[in-house]
Design a protein around this motif. Sequence first.
Motif, PDB file in Angstrom:
ATOM      1  N   PRO A  27      -2.038  38.226 -57.494  1.00  0.00           N
ATOM      2  CA  PRO A  27      -1.799  39.063 -58.684  1.00  0.00           C
ATOM      3  C   PRO A  27      -2.870  38.639 -59.707  1.00  0.00           C
ATOM      4  O   PRO A  27      -3.350  37.417 -59.938  1.00  0.00           O
ATOM      5  N   LEU A  28      -3.637  39.468 -60.424  1.00  0.00           N
ATOM      6  CA  LEU A  28      -4.516  39.369 -61.616  1.00  0.00           C
ATOM      7  C   LEU A  28      -3.715  38.817 -62.918  1.00  0.00           C
ATOM      8  O   LEU A  28      -3.098  39.649 -63.347  1.00  0.00           O
ATOM      9  N   LYS A  29      -4.193  37.494 -63.170  1.00  0.00           N
ATOM     10  CA  LYS A  29      -3.559  37.078 -64.372  1.00  0.00           C
ATOM     11  C   LYS A  29      -3.970  38.082 -65.794  1.00  0.00           C
ATOM     12  O   LYS A  29      -5.022  38.690 -65.703  1.00  0.00           O
ATOM     13  N   VAL A  39      -8.829  40.783 -55.149  1.00  0.00           N
ATOM     14  CA  VAL A  39      -9.288  39.994 -54.144  1.00  0.00           C
ATOM     15  C   VAL A  39     -10.651  39.500 -54.458  1.00  0.00           C
ATOM     16  O   VAL A  39     -11.484  40.221 -55.050  1.00  0.00           O
ATOM     17  N   VAL A  40     -10.724  38.177 -54.303  1.00  0.00           N
ATOM     18  CA  VAL A  40     -12.066  37.530 -54.649  1.00  0.00           C
ATOM     19  C   VAL A  40     -12.707  37.023 -53.170  1.00  0.00           C
ATOM     20  O   VAL A  40     -12.089  36.526 -52.485  1.00  0.00           O
ATOM     21  N   ALA A  50     -12.329  42.690 -56.149  1.00  0.00           N
ATOM     22  CA  ALA A  50     -11.898  44.230 -56.212  1.00  0.00           C
ATOM     23  C   ALA A  50     -10.614  44.085 -56.835  1.00  0.00           C
ATOM     24  O   ALA A  50      -9.852  43.064 -56.515  1.00  0.00           O
ATOM     25  N   VAL A  51     -10.276  44.743 -57.653  1.00  0.00           N
ATOM     26  CA  VAL A  51      -8.854  44.733 -58.319  1.00  0.00           C
ATOM     27  C   VAL A  51      -8.234  46.355 -58.058  1.00  0.00           C
ATOM     28  O   VAL A  51      -8.777  47.483 -58.023  1.00  0.00           O
ATOM     29  N   TYR A  52      -7.057  46.184 -57.539  1.00  0.00           N
ATOM     30  CA  TYR A  52      -6.346  47.519 -57.475  1.00  0.00           C
ATOM     31  C   TYR A  52      -5.004  47.531 -57.699  1.00  0.00           C
ATOM     32  O   TYR A  52      -4.550  46.234 -58.076  1.00  0.00           O
ATOM     33  N   TYR A  61      -4.540  52.382 -56.036  1.00  0.00           N
ATOM     34  CA  TYR A  61      -5.321  52.893 -57.006  1.00  0.00           C
ATOM     35  C   TYR A  61      -6.446  51.635 -56.909  1.00  0.00           C
ATOM     36  O   TYR A  61      -5.905  50.694 -57.540  1.00  0.00           O
ATOM     37  N   VAL A  62      -7.758  51.764 -56.715  1.00  0.00           N
ATOM     38  CA  VAL A  62      -8.775  50.878 -56.771  1.00  0.00           C
ATOM     39  C   VAL A  62      -9.099  50.868 -58.428  1.00  0.00           C
ATOM     40  O   VAL A  62      -9.485  51.893 -58.787  1.00  0.00           O
ATOM     41  N   LEU A  63      -9.019  50.031 -59.240  1.00  0.00           N
ATOM     42  CA  LEU A  63      -9.209  49.997 -60.538  1.00  0.00           C
ATOM     43  C   LEU A  63     -10.747  49.883 -60.685  1.00  0.00           C
ATOM     44  O   LEU A  63     -11.469  49.874 -61.809  1.00  0.00           O
TER      45      LEU A  63
END
Length: 100
Positions: A27-29, A39-40, A50-52, A61-63
């Motif tokens: 999860p992205l803080k 994903v880092v 990459a953030v989705y 949804y790729v953000l």
Amino acid sequence: MPEAVVDVFGYALHLAQTGGKHSQAKPLKGFGSAGVIEVVEQHIGDTYRAVYTVKFGGRVYVLHCFQKKSTQGNKTPKQEMEIIRNRLRIAEAHAAGSQS
């Protein structure tokens, strides 16, 4: 992005589409839940992200995908977070409109 990084992100997104989760996905803080995932990947001294989200109707949804250039340690730069927030709002509106 380097091909090796694209391969990792592509595989992570494939897993998300099929209900799985990549070992590097977390999860992205700053978003309060596990609805926004990052994903880092490290590659030759550089960091890529990459953030989705899968929050809306089981769709992926790729953000945002970017090379992290911040000098603030692991913290995601404010400008990148704003892009992610704006695109999350767009994804939410798209998902709501396609349910009608």
